[in-house]
Enzyme design. Structure first.
Site, mmCIF file in Angstrom:
data_model
loop_
_atom_site.group_PDB
_atom_site.id
_atom_site.type_symbol
_atom_site.label_atom_id
_atom_site.label_comp_id
_atom_site.label_asym_id
_atom_site.label_seq_id
_atom_site.Cartn_x
_atom_site.Cartn_y
_atom_site.Cartn_z
ATOM 1 N N VAL A 184 -2.975 -7.384 -1.446
ATOM 2 C CA VAL A 184 -2.690 -7.874 -0.404
ATOM 3 C C VAL A 184 -3.470 -9.637 0.104
ATOM 4 O O VAL A 184 -3.340 -9.881 1.135
ATOM 5 C CB VAL A 184 -1.889 -7.039 0.824
ATOM 6 C CG1 VAL A 184 -0.842 -6.652 0.255
ATOM 7 C CG2 VAL A 184 -3.344 -6.486 1.417
ATOM 8 N N ALA A 237 -10.462 -4.007 15.709
ATOM 9 C CA ALA A 237 -10.024 -5.311 16.056
ATOM 10 C C ALA A 237 -8.514 -5.889 14.853
ATOM 11 O O ALA A 237 -7.998 -6.685 15.278
ATOM 12 C CB ALA A 237 -11.134 -6.139 15.668
ATOM 13 N N TYR A 258 -12.348 -2.279 12.117
ATOM 14 C CA TYR A 258 -10.804 -1.300 12.675
ATOM 15 C C TYR A 258 -10.267 -1.959 13.492
ATOM 16 O O TYR A 258 -8.888 -1.874 13.449
ATOM 17 C CB TYR A 258 -11.137 -0.094 11.780
ATOM 18 C CG TYR A 258 -9.771 0.282 11.939
ATOM 19 C CD1 TYR A 258 -9.105 0.540 10.772
ATOM 20 C CD2 TYR A 258 -9.112 1.727 12.540
ATOM 21 C CE1 TYR A 258 -8.139 0.662 9.602
ATOM 22 C CE2 TYR A 258 -7.532 1.819 12.099
ATOM 23 C CZ TYR A 258 -7.147 1.190 11.425
ATOM 24 O OH TYR A 258 -6.471 2.376 10.656
ATOM 25 N N ARG A 284 0.353 5.385 -1.910
ATOM 26 C CA ARG A 284 -0.468 6.803 -1.712
ATOM 27 C C ARG A 284 -0.156 7.007 -0.383
ATOM 28 O O ARG A 284 0.470 6.020 0.472
ATOM 29 C CB ARG A 284 -1.562 7.379 -2.147
ATOM 30 C CG ARG A 284 -2.348 6.470 -1.762
ATOM 31 C CD ARG A 284 -3.294 6.960 -2.550
ATOM 32 N NE ARG A 284 -4.915 5.687 -2.145
ATOM 33 C CZ ARG A 284 -6.190 5.577 -1.543
ATOM 34 N NH1 ARG A 284 -5.825 6.609 -0.568
ATOM 35 N NH2 ARG A 284 -6.469 4.686 -1.415
ATOM 36 N N GLY A 313 0.911 -1.367 0.078
ATOM 37 C CA GLY A 313 0.363 -0.402 0.327
ATOM 38 C C GLY A 313 0.858 0.894 0.235
ATOM 39 O O GLY A 313 0.568 2.404 0.720
ATOM 40 N N ILE A 371 -3.127 11.014 11.225
ATOM 41 C CA ILE A 371 -1.868 11.453 10.421
ATOM 42 C C ILE A 371 -3.179 12.169 9.483
ATOM 43 O O ILE A 371 -4.009 11.353 9.151
ATOM 44 C CB ILE A 371 -1.469 9.847 10.056
ATOM 45 C CG1 ILE A 371 -0.391 9.017 10.996
ATOM 46 C CG2 ILE A 371 0.449 10.459 8.871
ATOM 47 C CD1 ILE A 371 0.050 10.272 12.145
ATOM 48 N N SER A 378 -2.033 1.183 14.862
ATOM 49 C CA SER A 378 -3.394 2.910 14.951
ATOM 50 C C SER A 378 -3.417 2.228 16.566
ATOM 51 O O SER A 378 -3.903 1.412 17.138
ATOM 52 C CB SER A 378 -4.416 1.931 14.193
ATOM 53 O OG SER A 378 -5.144 3.535 14.223
ATOM 54 N N LYS A 409 -6.624 -3.807 14.157
ATOM 55 C CA LYS A 409 -5.342 -3.339 14.326
ATOM 56 C C LYS A 409 -4.818 -3.719 15.447
ATOM 57 O O LYS A 409 -3.562 -4.288 16.156
ATOM 58 C CB LYS A 409 -5.609 -1.927 14.313
ATOM 59 C CG LYS A 409 -5.455 -0.942 13.049
ATOM 60 C CD LYS A 409 -4.749 -1.317 12.194
ATOM 61 C CE LYS A 409 -4.586 -0.484 10.542
ATOM 62 N NZ LYS A 409 -3.537 -0.853 9.905
ATOM 63 N N ASN A 439 2.091 -2.385 5.423
ATOM 64 C CA ASN A 439 1.083 -0.773 5.459
ATOM 65 C C ASN A 439 -0.082 -0.762 5.016
ATOM 66 O O ASN A 439 -1.307 -0.548 5.332
ATOM 67 C CB ASN A 439 1.905 -0.016 5.202
ATOM 68 C CG ASN A 439 1.024 1.018 4.950
ATOM 69 O OD1 ASN A 439 1.430 1.717 5.991
ATOM 70 N ND2 ASN A 439 0.885 2.036 3.341
HETATM 71 P P1 NAP Z 1 -4.716 5.814 2.577
HETATM 72 O O1 NAP Z 1 -4.535 7.106 2.508
HETATM 73 O O2 NAP Z 1 -6.497 5.274 2.492
HETATM 74 O O3 NAP Z 1 -3.313 4.460 1.319
HETATM 75 C C1 NAP Z 1 -4.317 3.286 1.073
HETATM 76 C C2 NAP Z 1 -2.793 2.240 0.934
HETATM 77 O O4 NAP Z 1 -3.369 0.658 1.019
HETATM 78 C C3 NAP Z 1 -3.280 2.545 -0.630
HETATM 79 O O5 NAP Z 1 -1.843 2.792 -1.190
HETATM 80 C C4 NAP Z 1 -3.928 1.853 -0.821
HETATM 81 O O6 NAP Z 1 -3.671 1.614 -2.496
HETATM 82 C C5 NAP Z 1 -3.314 0.163 -0.239
HETATM 83 N N1 NAP Z 1 -3.920 -0.667 -0.564
HETATM 84 C C6 NAP Z 1 -5.591 -0.513 0.484
HETATM 85 N N2 NAP Z 1 -6.149 -1.871 0.465
HETATM 86 C C7 NAP Z 1 -4.787 -2.579 -0.261
HETATM 87 C C8 NAP Z 1 -5.351 -4.106 -0.267
HETATM 88 N N3 NAP Z 1 -6.049 -5.195 -0.472
HETATM 89 N N4 NAP Z 1 -4.383 -4.981 -1.418
HETATM 90 C C9 NAP Z 1 -2.725 -3.322 -1.847
HETATM 91 N N5 NAP Z 1 -2.998 -2.477 -1.389
HETATM 92 C C10 NAP Z 1 -4.174 -1.796 -1.088
HETATM 93 O O7 NAP Z 1 -4.343 5.169 4.057
HETATM 94 P P2 NAP Z 1 -3.086 5.384 4.772
HETATM 95 O O8 NAP Z 1 -3.910 6.691 5.828
HETATM 96 O O9 NAP Z 1 -1.729 6.207 4.671
HETATM 97 O O10 NAP Z 1 -3.098 4.433 5.433
HETATM 98 C C11 NAP Z 1 -2.168 3.816 6.109
HETATM 99 C C12 NAP Z 1 -1.634 2.474 6.992
HETATM 100 O O11 NAP Z 1 -1.381 3.214 8.334
HETATM 101 C C13 NAP Z 1 -3.026 2.151 6.791
HETATM 102 O O12 NAP Z 1 -3.307 0.550 7.532
HETATM 103 C C14 NAP Z 1 -3.615 2.689 8.361
HETATM 104 O O13 NAP Z 1 -4.786 1.743 8.732
HETATM 105 C C15 NAP Z 1 -3.089 2.897 9.214
HETATM 106 N N6 NAP Z 1 -2.807 3.913 10.012
HETATM 107 C C16 NAP Z 1 -3.467 5.559 9.266
HETATM 108 C C17 NAP Z 1 -3.865 6.260 10.243
HETATM 109 C C18 NAP Z 1 -4.203 7.739 9.669
HETATM 110 O O14 NAP Z 1 -4.795 8.535 10.479
HETATM 111 N N7 NAP Z 1 -4.336 7.926 8.529
HETATM 112 C C19 NAP Z 1 -4.129 6.627 11.028
HETATM 113 C C20 NAP Z 1 -3.308 5.270 12.076
HETATM 114 C C21 NAP Z 1 -3.300 4.533 11.452
HETATM 115 P P3 NAP Z 1 -4.579 1.867 -3.756
HETATM 116 O O15 NAP Z 1 -5.296 3.303 -3.939
HETATM 117 O O16 NAP Z 1 -4.677 1.124 -5.630
HETATM 118 O O17 NAP Z 1 -6.333 0.519 -3.669
#
Ligand code: NAP
Length: 247
Positions: free
Chosen positions: A64, A157, A155, A15, A12, A188, A142, A159, A90
């Site tokens: 994934v 559960a 979510y 982005r 992932g 974030i 998370s 994490k 990720n």
């Molecule tokens: P995001 O901006 O929504 O980006 C998600 C990424 O995961 C994208 O590159 C997406 O690719 C990819 N993805 C989703 N499902 C996928 C799959 N089945 N197979 C392959 N790629 C997949 O999310 P983010 O905010 O950067 O979050 C990244 C991680 O950090 C996640 O695990 C999230 O739970 C965790 N997190 C985020 C925050 C926050 O505040 N943002 C806080 C705590 C934890 P495509 O676009 O190609 O689908």
């Protein structure tokens, strides 16, 4: 931090936090494998930015949640580079609603994307890395996996499972020379949190001692530390990256 001659797969990473991790790790001399599910053009632009800054990056698109595709991807990386040195699990999704309105499919799809996928990645990584008795994995969990959150039973559960599973992998894999750690980001600034209403964002910021959402590169720096030799005596740890929201 110096990682020359090594490689890393970041799931992932087209982005958000994953893209920041890819760009940051490339600056330390790692060859980066960028993964996406649907955002091929975004993955290409992450690759272009890395290469134009003198780094090395390749793209590998797969879902994934697809066990066979994930296994094939790791095989492809090992046959291309001779090894997989590091992995960052990720990729993740949300599908928020109150539990009483949540269908089992809503629950299971988030568990599949966030927890099952991380299991597959960890299992395949330890097989490959233990042959060289070298490697490290960081799983992106998370803060919600530590605290729970209304509207996020699925979510939280997933994490929380990632945190516990990381410790199990750490215990099994330490004798094989492979370390496993997780990071627990708070709020974030990415597309995932962009969807929150302004008043919800303000309410969360009021609960964050550092008074702001984190930036993706601040998570990337924590991941880089946990992969690097600077954390060589750290395994099974859960590193909070949350601006002090949970201490
Ligand atoms: P995001 O901006 O929504 O980006 C998600 C990424 O995961 C994208 O590159 C997406 O690719 C990819 N993805 C989703 N499902 C996928 C799959 N089945 N197979 C392959 N790629 C997949 O999310 P983010 O905010 O950067 O979050 C990244 C991680 O950090 C996640 O695990 C999230 O739970 C965790 N997190 C985020 C925050 C926050 O505040 N943002 C806080 C705590 C934890 P495509 O676009 O190609 O689908």
């Amino acid at each position: 931090m110096e990682f020359s001659g090594k490689n890393v797969l970041i799931t992932g990473s087209s982005r958000g936090i994953g893209a920041s991790i890819a760009k940051r790790l490339a600056t330390f001399g790692l060859k980066v494998w960028i993964n996406y599910r649907s955002g091929e053009a975004e993955a290409k632009s992450v690759q272009d930015e890395i290469v134009s800054n003198g780094g090395e990056a390749d793209i590998i698109g797969f879902d994934v949640t697809d066990e066979g595709a994930f296994m094939d991807a790791i095989k492809h990386i090992v046959s291309t580079d001779g090894e997989l040195s590091y992995l960052v699990n990720n990729a993740g999704i949300t599908n928020d609603k109150l539990a009483m309105r949540m269908k089992v499919e809503d629950f299971v799809s988030v568990i599949d994307a966030n927890l099952k996928s991380t299991f597959i990645g960890c299992r395949e990584a330890v097989k490959v890395m233990s042959k060289k008795r070298f490697g490290a994995v960081v799983n992106v969990s998370s803060i919600v996996g530590e605290t729970g959150n209304a509207g996020q039973t699925n979510y939280s559960a997933s994490k929380g499972g990632v945190i516990a599973m990381t410790k199990s992998f750490a215990q099994e894999s330490a004798p094989r020379g492979v370390r496993f750690n997780s990071v627990t980001p708070g709020f974030i600034a990415t597309e995932m949190t962009d969807v929150l209403r302004e008043e919800v964002k303000k309410a969360f910021i009021a609960r964050i001692p550092l008074g702001r959402f984190g930036e993706p590169q601040e998570v990337a720096d924590a991941v880089a530390f946990l992969l690097s030799d600077h954390s060589s005596y750290i395994t099974g740890e859960t590193l909070k990256v949350n601006g002090g929201m949970l201490m």
